[in-house]
Motif scaffolding. Structure first.
Motif, PDB file in Angstrom:
ATOM      1  N   MET A 163      48.749  51.986 -22.146  1.00 52.21           N
ATOM      2  CA  MET A 163      49.547  52.094 -21.090  1.00 52.21           C
ATOM      3  C   MET A 163      49.790  50.848 -20.390  1.00 52.21           C
ATOM      4  SD  MET A 163      51.293  54.363 -19.134  1.00 52.21           S
ATOM      5  CE  MET A 163      50.714  55.797 -19.385  1.00 52.21           C
ATOM      6  N   TYR A 164      51.015  50.656 -19.781  1.00 45.83           N
ATOM      7  CA  TYR A 164      51.485  49.302 -19.074  1.00 45.83           C
ATOM      8  C   TYR A 164      51.814  49.711 -17.629  1.00 45.83           C
ATOM      9  CZ  TYR A 164      53.671  45.209 -17.028  1.00 45.83           C
ATOM     10  OH  TYR A 164      54.100  44.441 -16.290  1.00 45.83           O
ATOM     11  N   HIS A 165      53.047  50.711 -17.827  1.00 54.71           N
ATOM     12  CA  HIS A 165      53.808  51.067 -16.528  1.00 54.71           C
ATOM     13  C   HIS A 165      52.774  51.842 -16.069  1.00 54.71           C
ATOM     14  CE1 HIS A 165      57.572  49.350 -17.796  1.00 54.71           C
ATOM     15  NE2 HIS A 165      57.518  50.034 -18.914  1.00 54.71           N
ATOM     16  N   SER A 166      53.109  51.922 -14.298  1.00 56.34           N
ATOM     17  CA  SER A 166      52.280  52.672 -13.580  1.00 56.34           C
ATOM     18  C   SER A 166      52.716  54.095 -13.753  1.00 56.34           C
ATOM     19  CB  SER A 166      52.681  52.431 -12.035  1.00 56.34           C
ATOM     20  OG  SER A 166      54.106  52.810 -11.703  1.00 56.34           O
ATOM     21  N   ASN A 167      51.843  55.145 -13.559  1.00 51.02           N
ATOM     22  CA  ASN A 167      51.986  56.453 -13.821  1.00 51.02           C
ATOM     23  C   ASN A 167      53.096  57.141 -12.988  1.00 51.02           C
ATOM     24  OD1 ASN A 167      49.568  56.830 -15.387  1.00 51.02           O
ATOM     25  ND2 ASN A 167      48.241  57.170 -13.672  1.00 51.02           N
ATOM     26  N   ASP A 168      53.405  56.542 -11.617  1.00 51.06           N
ATOM     27  CA  ASP A 168      54.448  57.075 -10.920  1.00 51.06           C
ATOM     28  C   ASP A 168      55.820  56.706 -11.630  1.00 51.06           C
ATOM     29  OD1 ASP A 168      52.971  58.250  -9.059  1.00 51.06           O
ATOM     30  OD2 ASP A 168      52.991  56.434  -7.609  1.00 51.06           O
ATOM     31  N   TYR A 169      55.663  55.429 -12.134  1.00 53.81           N
ATOM     32  CA  TYR A 169      57.069  55.108 -12.621  1.00 53.81           C
ATOM     33  C   TYR A 169      57.502  55.900 -14.323  1.00 53.81           C
ATOM     34  CZ  TYR A 169      60.860  51.954 -14.945  1.00 53.81           C
ATOM     35  OH  TYR A 169      61.641  51.775 -15.683  1.00 53.81           O
ATOM     36  N   VAL A 170      56.465  56.095 -14.819  1.00 54.50           N
ATOM     37  CA  VAL A 170      56.631  56.851 -16.159  1.00 54.50           C
ATOM     38  C   VAL A 170      56.914  58.282 -15.733  1.00 54.50           C
ATOM     39  CG1 VAL A 170      55.229  57.805 -17.975  1.00 54.50           C
ATOM     40  CG2 VAL A 170      54.905  55.298 -17.407  1.00 54.50           C
ATOM     41  N   ASP A 171      56.453  58.858 -14.784  1.00 57.08           N
ATOM     42  CA  ASP A 171      56.653  60.097 -14.320  1.00 57.08           C
ATOM     43  C   ASP A 171      58.090  60.316 -14.019  1.00 57.08           C
ATOM     44  OD1 ASP A 171      55.623  62.989 -13.788  1.00 57.08           O
ATOM     45  OD2 ASP A 171      56.645  62.282 -11.636  1.00 57.08           O
ATOM     46  N   PHE A 172      58.528  59.294 -13.220  1.00 61.13           N
ATOM     47  CA  PHE A 172      60.040  59.281 -12.584  1.00 61.13           C
ATOM     48  C   PHE A 172      61.161  58.978 -13.736  1.00 61.13           C
ATOM     49  CE2 PHE A 172      63.681  56.849 -11.064  1.00 61.13           C
ATOM     50  CZ  PHE A 172      63.950  57.410 -10.215  1.00 61.13           C
ATOM     51  N   ILE A 173      60.712  58.017 -14.567  1.00 61.33           N
ATOM     52  CA  ILE A 173      61.703  57.725 -15.729  1.00 61.33           C
ATOM     53  C   ILE A 173      61.850  58.575 -16.701  1.00 61.33           C
ATOM     54  CG2 ILE A 173      60.009  56.265 -17.359  1.00 61.33           C
ATOM     55  CD1 ILE A 173      63.703  55.069 -15.695  1.00 61.33           C
ATOM     56  N   THR A 174      60.936  59.395 -16.984  1.00 63.46           N
ATOM     57  CA  THR A 174      60.970  60.330 -17.982  1.00 63.46           C
ATOM     58  C   THR A 174      61.498  61.885 -17.700  1.00 63.46           C
ATOM     59  OG1 THR A 174      58.606  60.871 -17.692  1.00 63.46           O
ATOM     60  CG2 THR A 174      59.092  59.086 -19.412  1.00 63.46           C
ATOM     61  N   ASN A 175      61.310  61.982 -16.018  1.00 59.70           N
ATOM     62  CA  ASN A 175      61.859  63.331 -15.655  1.00 59.70           C
ATOM     63  C   ASN A 175      63.391  63.113 -14.617  1.00 59.70           C
ATOM     64  OD1 ASN A 175      59.714  65.139 -16.229  1.00 59.70           O
ATOM     65  ND2 ASN A 175      58.697  63.554 -15.657  1.00 59.70           N
ATOM     66  N   LEU A 176      64.119  61.968 -14.891  1.00 54.34           N
ATOM     67  CA  LEU A 176      65.438  61.748 -14.149  1.00 54.34           C
ATOM     68  C   LEU A 176      66.013  62.996 -14.365  1.00 54.34           C
ATOM     69  CD1 LEU A 176      66.287  57.866 -14.744  1.00 54.34           C
ATOM     70  CD2 LEU A 176      65.803  59.292 -12.748  1.00 54.34           C
ATOM     71  N   ALA A 177      66.117  63.598 -15.848  1.00 54.70           N
ATOM     72  CA  ALA A 177      67.148  64.774 -15.730  1.00 54.70           C
ATOM     73  C   ALA A 177      66.826  66.025 -15.137  1.00 54.70           C
ATOM     74  CB  ALA A 177      67.051  65.253 -17.408  1.00 54.70           C
ATOM     75  N   ASN A 178      65.566  65.964 -14.544  1.00 56.28           N
ATOM     76  CA  ASN A 178      65.392  66.944 -13.637  1.00 56.28           C
ATOM     77  C   ASN A 178      65.339  66.677 -12.125  1.00 56.28           C
ATOM     78  OD1 ASN A 178      64.509  68.418 -15.900  1.00 56.28           O
ATOM     79  ND2 ASN A 178      62.513  67.676 -16.104  1.00 56.28           N
ATOM     80  N   SER A 179      65.973  65.388 -11.766  1.00 60.45           N
ATOM     81  CA  SER A 179      66.207  64.983 -10.277  1.00 60.45           C
ATOM     82  C   SER A 179      67.060  66.067  -9.890  1.00 60.45           C
ATOM     83  CB  SER A 179      66.411  63.561 -10.197  1.00 60.45           C
ATOM     84  OG  SER A 179      65.478  62.826 -10.958  1.00 60.45           O
ATOM     85  N   SER A 180      66.743  66.410  -8.550  1.00 56.07           N
ATOM     86  CA  SER A 180      67.674  67.302  -7.643  1.00 56.07           C
ATOM     87  C   SER A 180      69.015  66.550  -7.247  1.00 56.07           C
ATOM     88  CB  SER A 180      67.132  67.934  -6.343  1.00 56.07           C
ATOM     89  OG  SER A 180      67.842  68.765  -5.836  1.00 56.07           O
TER      90      SER A 180
END
Length: 344
Positions: free
Chosen positions: A1-18
């Motif tokens: 793992m290199y990217h921060s957890n927050d970034y990974v969570d954000f970038i992999t869940n963009l489709a679910n953004s309101s």
């Protein structure tokens, strides 16, 4: 793992953004926080794309470390601007960094029966733009004077207004206070072509000889080729000092396991030409640069030559003899420091 957890969570869940009216401002704020704006916009399938790029590069690494190949390729990799917690410069995932981290964990058997040692890795970036994400990720990673296991070397163009505008893009001086001799940055001037690359390559060879890498990660951005809309370099695909010449040296003369990655390039036909030719070199079945482009739907885009070659244009090389001599001297000093730290 290199990217921060927050970034990974954000970038992999963009489709679910309101996208409701109440959440639009928060969505904009979050996008800005993680660099999803301007040159890194949201597009359909972005979460899947980031997973595929990272997965493809790491799969290529696996083929090398498991002995399935001596050269592995991921042309959609080479995303060298992505930061630990931020997208940047069309790069959403730092696949170069992930590859280097994976290779650094490899243990190489010692011929004399002593315990396996850590693999030595050279990252070499040929893209027009500075590999800032990679350089910053490993800056001072070899601190303490120990024998280096990773050297990053970026050949690029740097000038006011040219992305990325960061101080680290300047010509490295290994003897400067706070300098990291294993993070090597070599900016080349407007009009850089085969002759300048052939000249600088002497120093690259000396750095490689000092490190004696087990693995090379080679980023083959094609935006320095003549005809690219960036219009900053005048590099050719063939000939001594050309992009193909450099890749041939790495793949077929250095004797290291090699990972070839893509990168920049905004003239799509020329990028297709380049990566086709580089693949043939990696296979040790080099195509003739006079080869005709086969008929297909995009055939008209390959006018006027309709051949594989990307020749240099008429732009003047603005690298001076004095500057190229300085580059050679700085690279020689890097090689000397590496040899000293290797106990030689």
């Amino acid at each position: 793992m290199y990217h921060s957890n927050d970034y990974v969570d954000f970038i992999t869940n963009l489709a679910n953004s309101s996208s409701t009216a109440a959440d639009k401002e928060e969505t904009r704020r979050r996008h800005a926080e993680f660099g999803i704006e301007e040159d890194c916009p949201v597009f359909r399938g972005l979460p899947e794309y980031t997973r595929l790029v990272a997965g493809a590069t790491l799969t290529a690494v696996k083929t090398l470390t498991e002995g399935q190949a001596d050269v592995a390729i991921c042309w959609d990799g080479g995303r060298h601007h992505a930061q630990k917690a931020r997208a940047s410069g069309f790069c959403y995932v730092a696949d170069c960094v992930l590859a280097l981290l994976a290779l650094k964990r490899v243990r190489v058997p010692s011929p004399d029966g002593t315990p396996p040692r850590r693999a030595r890795v050279l990252y070499l970036d040929l893209d027009l733009h500075f590999a800032d994400g990679v350089a910053q990720a490993f800056l001072h990673a070899n601190a303490g004077g120990a024998a280096p296991t990773l050297v990053t070397l970026s050949l690029h163009h740097a000038a006011p207004g040219v992305f990325p505008a960061v101080p680290l893009a300047a010509l490295s001086d290994a003897d400067a206070p706070g300098a990291d001799a294993c993070t090597v940055c070599v900016p080349l001037a407007r009009g850089t072509g085969n002759a300048a690359f052939a000249r600088v390559w002497r120093g690259v060879e000396r750095v490689r000889a000092a490190l004696r890498p087990d693995f090379v990660v080679l980023q083959c951005g094609a935006d320095g080729l003549a005809g690219d809309p960036c219009a900053l370099w005048n590099w050719a695909l063939g000939g001594e000092g050309g992009l193909g010449w450099c890749v041939d040296r790495v793949c077929n003369a250095w004797g290291c396991k090699t990972l070839l990655l893509g990168g920049g390039g905004y003239n799509s036909p020329n990028v297709a030409r380049a990566w086709t030719y580089l693949t043939s070199i990696a296979l040790r079945q080099p195509l003739s640069l006079d080869s005709d482009i086969p008929d297909h739907n995009a055939f008209p885009l390959y006018a006027p030559s309709f051949t594989l070659d990307v020749p240099a244009g008429n732009a003047q090389d603005q690298n001076t003899e004095e500057y190229l001599q300085t580059v050679e001297t700085r690279l020689d000093r890097v090689a000397e420091i590496i040899r000293q730290r290797m106990g030689e």
